[in-house]
Scaffold this active site. Structure first.
Site, PDB file in Angstrom:
ATOM      1  N   ASN A   9     -18.865 -48.260 -59.945  1.00 43.89           N
ATOM      2  CA  ASN A   9     -18.682 -47.274 -61.013  1.00 43.89           C
ATOM      3  C   ASN A   9     -19.925 -46.383 -61.026  1.00 43.89           C
ATOM      4  O   ASN A   9     -20.985 -46.818 -61.449  1.00 43.89           O
ATOM      5  CB  ASN A   9     -18.508 -48.020 -62.352  1.00 43.89           C
ATOM      6  CG  ASN A   9     -18.502 -47.085 -63.542  1.00 43.89           C
ATOM      7  OD1 ASN A   9     -18.383 -45.875 -63.393  1.00 43.89           O
ATOM      8  ND2 ASN A   9     -18.620 -47.662 -64.737  1.00 43.89           N
ATOM      9  N   LYS A  11     -20.509 -43.850 -62.792  1.00 44.06           N
ATOM     10  CA  LYS A  11     -20.788 -43.298 -64.138  1.00 44.06           C
ATOM     11  C   LYS A  11     -21.108 -41.796 -64.049  1.00 44.06           C
ATOM     12  O   LYS A  11     -20.557 -41.114 -63.207  1.00 44.06           O
ATOM     13  CB  LYS A  11     -21.919 -44.075 -64.808  1.00 44.06           C
ATOM     14  CG  LYS A  11     -21.674 -45.583 -64.790  1.00 44.06           C
ATOM     15  CD  LYS A  11     -22.537 -46.311 -65.761  1.00 44.06           C
ATOM     16  CE  LYS A  11     -22.367 -47.811 -65.572  1.00 44.06           C
ATOM     17  NZ  LYS A  11     -22.918 -48.585 -66.658  1.00 44.06           N
ATOM     18  N   HIS A  95     -13.539 -48.891 -70.274  1.00 41.56           N
ATOM     19  CA  HIS A  95     -14.917 -49.341 -70.028  1.00 41.56           C
ATOM     20  C   HIS A  95     -15.653 -49.408 -71.366  1.00 41.56           C
ATOM     21  O   HIS A  95     -15.399 -48.602 -72.264  1.00 41.56           O
ATOM     22  CB  HIS A  95     -15.606 -48.359 -69.070  1.00 41.56           C
ATOM     23  CG  HIS A  95     -16.931 -48.842 -68.592  1.00 41.56           C
ATOM     24  ND1 HIS A  95     -18.073 -48.757 -69.356  1.00 41.56           N
ATOM     25  CD2 HIS A  95     -17.294 -49.440 -67.434  1.00 41.56           C
ATOM     26  CE1 HIS A  95     -19.086 -49.282 -68.679  1.00 41.56           C
ATOM     27  NE2 HIS A  95     -18.643 -49.709 -67.521  1.00 41.56           N
ATOM     28  N   GLU A  97     -18.431 -48.455 -72.276  1.00 44.87           N
ATOM     29  CA  GLU A  97     -19.092 -47.198 -72.679  1.00 44.87           C
ATOM     30  C   GLU A  97     -18.083 -46.234 -73.280  1.00 44.87           C
ATOM     31  O   GLU A  97     -18.409 -45.478 -74.200  1.00 44.87           O
ATOM     32  CB  GLU A  97     -19.827 -46.582 -71.469  1.00 44.87           C
ATOM     33  CG  GLU A  97     -21.090 -47.374 -71.152  1.00 44.87           C
ATOM     34  CD  GLU A  97     -21.504 -47.369 -69.697  1.00 44.87           C
ATOM     35  OE1 GLU A  97     -21.016 -46.528 -68.917  1.00 44.87           O
ATOM     36  OE2 GLU A  97     -22.322 -48.233 -69.320  1.00 44.87           O
ATOM     37  N   GLU A 167     -16.471 -57.644 -68.524  1.00 42.34           N
ATOM     38  CA  GLU A 167     -17.827 -57.097 -68.542  1.00 42.34           C
ATOM     39  C   GLU A 167     -18.464 -57.355 -69.899  1.00 42.34           C
ATOM     40  O   GLU A 167     -18.230 -56.599 -70.843  1.00 42.34           O
ATOM     41  CB  GLU A 167     -17.779 -55.583 -68.298  1.00 42.34           C
ATOM     42  CG  GLU A 167     -17.151 -55.192 -66.982  1.00 42.34           C
ATOM     43  CD  GLU A 167     -17.640 -53.822 -66.534  1.00 42.34           C
ATOM     44  OE1 GLU A 167     -18.196 -53.745 -65.447  1.00 42.34           O
ATOM     45  OE2 GLU A 167     -17.490 -52.850 -67.284  1.00 42.34           O
ATOM     46  N   GLY A 173     -25.888 -52.829 -67.542  1.00 44.16           N
ATOM     47  CA  GLY A 173     -27.045 -51.949 -67.438  1.00 44.16           C
ATOM     48  C   GLY A 173     -28.308 -52.520 -68.055  1.00 44.16           C
ATOM     49  O   GLY A 173     -29.288 -51.815 -68.250  1.00 44.16           O
ATOM     50  N   SER A 213     -24.641 -56.005 -64.525  1.00 41.79           N
ATOM     51  CA  SER A 213     -25.851 -56.221 -63.733  1.00 41.79           C
ATOM     52  C   SER A 213     -25.613 -57.037 -62.451  1.00 41.79           C
ATOM     53  O   SER A 213     -26.413 -57.905 -62.106  1.00 41.79           O
ATOM     54  CB  SER A 213     -26.948 -56.851 -64.600  1.00 41.79           C
ATOM     55  OG  SER A 213     -27.257 -55.977 -65.688  1.00 41.79           O
ATOM     56  N   GLY A 235     -25.047 -49.748 -61.810  1.00 38.57           N
ATOM     57  CA  GLY A 235     -26.318 -49.321 -61.222  1.00 38.57           C
ATOM     58  C   GLY A 235     -26.469 -49.595 -59.731  1.00 38.57           C
ATOM     59  O   GLY A 235     -26.870 -48.709 -58.963  1.00 38.57           O
TER      60      GLY A 235
END
Ligand code: PEP
Length: 249
Positions: A9, A11, A95, A97, A167, A173, A213, A235
């Site tokens: 992802n 982002k 997601h 976020e 998740e 993150g 992570s 990330g």
């Protein structure tokens, strides 16, 4: 046997030049991988370009979100057909976020999920508890509601095609990963719940990915767990070297 999925992802990162560099490097590094599905989910602005580069490769492409209407006056939104039209195969839905910053709910997840399937996209539906919910021992309750309400009314025949990403919000993150055992416990809970809802046939084939992570250093241990079928990686997917190591765990 469930084929592992490693999905990146990206982002809101990677402008055109950066995306071209990343995907071109990744394509070479993972070209020999055959026994797992590799997916990248770039921003809308580079989907087309990335798609062009991965044509004829073993990498597939997904979007990070989608709207549920087919077309119309919905300024700023992108329809499932538009994604399909440019060659997207997958789409991330719900997601954390999106839930946290943009007010997405289990109801919007449900609408998006159905719309995605209608256009032939394969949805990756994200669920996960916050740190506060975990500390209050609400993890299973929260996850059960997200899965139950998110999938409500979905045709039984579509269930095996579904991909779920567990998740934990506190691990996204933050550098904090759930231990393989903590993740496995929730993955098993999700699979058992799906078994009760849709039967063993479907629950045995649904892929449940872990996200939070994931790094080259922890992917093998996570993947050694019975109910972990892959990773949704934020990330560490922004660098070809680290994502290719994750793909080849
Ligand atoms: C994600 O964006 O879905 C994610 C899990 O991010 P990270 O790997 O950076 O925690």
């Amino acid at each position: 046997m469930r084929k592992p999925i490693l999905a990146g992802n990206w982002k809101m990162y990677k402008k055109v030049g950066e995306a071209i560099k990343l995907i071109s490097e990744l394509k070479i590094k993972v070209q020999d991988v055959k026994d797992r599905e590799i997916i990248v989910c770039p921003a809308y602005t580079v989907l087309n370009k990335v798609k062009e580069i991965i044509k004829d490769s073993n990498i597939k492409i997904g979007a990070q979100d989608v709207y549920w209407e087919e077309k119309g006056a919905f300024t700023g939104e992108i329809s499932p057909d538009m994604l399909k039209d440019i060659g997207c195969d997958y789409v991330i839905i719900g997601h954390s976020e999106r839930r946290h910053y943009f007010g997405e709910t289990d109801d919007t997840v449900n609408r998006k999920l159905k719309a995605a399937f209608n256009s032939g996209l394969l949805p990756i539906v994200c669920v996960g508890e916050t740190l506060r919910e975990r500390e209050q021992n609400l993890t299973f309750k929260v996850i059960e509601k997200q899965v139950h309400d998110g999938l409500k009314g979905l045709e039984d025949a579509l269930i095996p095609k579904l991909i779920i990403a567990y998740e934990p919000v506190w691990a996204i993150g933050t550098g904090k990963t759930a231990t393989p055992e903590e993740a496995q416990e929730v993955h098993k809970f999700i699979r058992d719940f799906l078994k009760r809802m849709y039967g063993e046939g479907s629950s045995n084939v649904i892929r449940i990915l872990y996200g939070g992570s994931v790094k080259p250093e922890n992917i093998s241990q996570l993947m050694s767990q019975e109910d972990i079928d892959g990773g949704l990686v934020g990330g560490a997917s922004l660098d070809a070297e680290s994502f290719s190591k994750i793909v080849k765990y």
